[in-house]
Design a protein around this motif. Structure first.
Motif, mmCIF file in Angstrom:
data_model
loop_
_atom_site.group_PDB
_atom_site.id
_atom_site.type_symbol
_atom_site.label_atom_id
_atom_site.label_comp_id
_atom_site.label_asym_id
_atom_site.label_seq_id
_atom_site.Cartn_x
_atom_site.Cartn_y
_atom_site.Cartn_z
ATOM 1 N N GLU A 195 -19.215 -9.110 -5.464
ATOM 2 C CA GLU A 195 -18.518 -8.362 -5.388
ATOM 3 C C GLU A 195 -17.330 -9.219 -4.617
ATOM 4 N N ASP A 196 -17.373 -10.726 -4.045
ATOM 5 C CA ASP A 196 -16.146 -11.154 -2.879
ATOM 6 C C ASP A 196 -15.564 -11.966 -4.429
ATOM 7 N N ASN A 197 -16.353 -12.692 -5.238
ATOM 8 C CA ASN A 197 -16.221 -13.042 -6.831
ATOM 9 C C ASN A 197 -15.397 -12.470 -7.511
ATOM 10 N N ILE A 198 -15.558 -10.744 -7.719
ATOM 11 C CA ILE A 198 -15.287 -10.985 -8.375
ATOM 12 C C ILE A 198 -13.724 -10.117 -8.135
ATOM 13 N N ARG A 199 -14.091 -9.536 -6.933
ATOM 14 C CA ARG A 199 -12.471 -9.930 -6.646
ATOM 15 C C ARG A 199 -11.545 -10.639 -6.664
ATOM 16 N N LYS A 200 -11.779 -12.067 -6.118
ATOM 17 C CA LYS A 200 -11.401 -13.382 -5.529
ATOM 18 C C LYS A 200 -11.206 -13.886 -7.675
ATOM 19 N N TYR A 201 -11.803 -13.281 -8.547
ATOM 20 C CA TYR A 201 -11.664 -14.340 -9.280
ATOM 21 C C TYR A 201 -11.563 -13.867 -10.666
ATOM 22 N N THR A 202 -11.219 -12.274 -11.019
ATOM 23 C CA THR A 202 -11.565 -11.874 -11.767
ATOM 24 C C THR A 202 -10.007 -10.808 -11.706
ATOM 25 N N THR A 203 -9.417 -9.699 -12.671
ATOM 26 C CA THR A 203 -8.157 -9.336 -12.559
ATOM 27 C C THR A 203 -8.266 -7.550 -13.058
ATOM 28 N N PRO A 204 -7.646 -6.766 -11.874
ATOM 29 C CA PRO A 204 -8.348 -5.336 -12.053
ATOM 30 C C PRO A 204 -8.016 -4.346 -13.975
#
Length: 307
Positions: A195-204
């Motif tokens: 979840e942390d990786n998704i929040r940091k490295y992807t665009t909503p």
């Protein structure tokens, strides 16, 4: 998210004005052209051949995790060197600065991004041929990544990461979010890290449902790129996002609408719907998506290939 800077005078910051040796190249750093959360891209010129322009990506690595991501980015770009729809890596270097490391990636310079082209179009939409030509180029780049073993997921496909090359081809850039760790996350500690990786490295606005809610227990793999391609195609067609980007429920419920105008063929709108299927297994893979593009106009004019 990347923020592209206008080509105008500004006060110096970062590494502007420095001369840097990167591999066999000696370059002069000019001005910032894009900024991200973890790196900065500059316009640079060759110190010997001043007419040669480059894009220089500068990344400060504060820990082993960020250094590992940079090394992965470099390895993927080297793997894809020569592909016409991938921004070319010309040189790279990592310097030990004591507590931190500085990474430099010298790439071909592309003056425009797809997002700047979309934003400068005004009220005029693209015709279907233009849309499919652009989308063909992006799909070819994704195809090259997904055909690797294991498949490489880009995980941050968006208009900001599609650049127009001097050869007239659209090129994929920014491989700092790539992943080959395709799995279903079950353990709470693993879920928290992901979840942390998704929040940091992807665009909503381009984030797939299975990335919004790990409790769906879906495998997170390269199919997240297919969802992002659907969002990208929607934006190229209608100049707006299929989802507002911040509403988890809107994405999970597949709550979007194909506008009535401009009017496109059912082929194009069905392609968007196929890619924006909530369940990853219901989306086409990149080979099937390319096959969907094997339509008389496409097959004659665009020449998509298969793995």
């Amino acid at each position: 998210m990347w923020k592209f800077k206008p080509f105008s005078h500004k006060e110096q910051s970062g590494i502007e004005g420095r001369s840097i040796d990167v591999g066999n190249l000696k370059i002069n750093v000019h001005k910032v052209i894009a900024e991200g959360g973890f790196s900065c891209v500059y316009l640079a010129r060759d110190s010997v051949h001043m007419s040669k322009q480059y894009a220089l990506k500068h990344i400060i690595c504060n820990d082993e995790e960020s250094l590992g991501l940079v090394k992965k980015e470099i390895s993927v770009m080297k793997l894809l060197i020569g592909h016409p729809n991938v921004v070319k890596l010309l040189a790279h270097a990592i310097y030990d600065m004591g507590r931190t490391k500085e990474a430099f990636l010298v790439m071909e310079f592309c003056e425009k991004s797809l997002v700047t082209v979309l934003e400068s179009r005004g009220a005029g939409y693209f015709d279907e041929r233009q849309i499919l030509l652009m989308f063909r180029d992006v799909c070819n780049a994704v195809f090259a990544m997904h055909c690797q073993s294991p498949p490489i997921a880009h995980r941050d496909l968006k208009a900001e990461n599609i650049l127009l090359g001097s050869d007239g081809l659209w090129k994929l850039c920014d491989f700092g979010s790539i992943s080959t760790n395709h799995k279903r996350f079950e353990k709470p500690e693993e879920m928290g890290i992901e979840e942390d990786n998704i929040r940091k490295y992807t665009t909503p606005a381009y984030r797939a449902p299975e990335m919004w809610d790990l409790f769906l227990r879906e495998v997170i793999n390269e199919k997240v790129d297919i969802w992002a391609l659907g969002c990208l195609l929607f934006r190229i067609c209608y100049f707006k996002s299929a989802f507002d980007g911040e509403s988890k429920l809107q994405v999970l419920n597949g709550n979007y609408r194909i506008p009535d105008l401009p009017k496109f063929s059912s082929f194009l709108t069905d392609l968007i719907r196929d890619m924006l299927q909530a369940r990853p297994d219901d989306r086409p893979d990149i080979t099937q998506a390319s096959a969907l593009l094997d339509w008389p106009f496409i097959s004659i004019n665009l020449g998509l290939v298969s793995c």
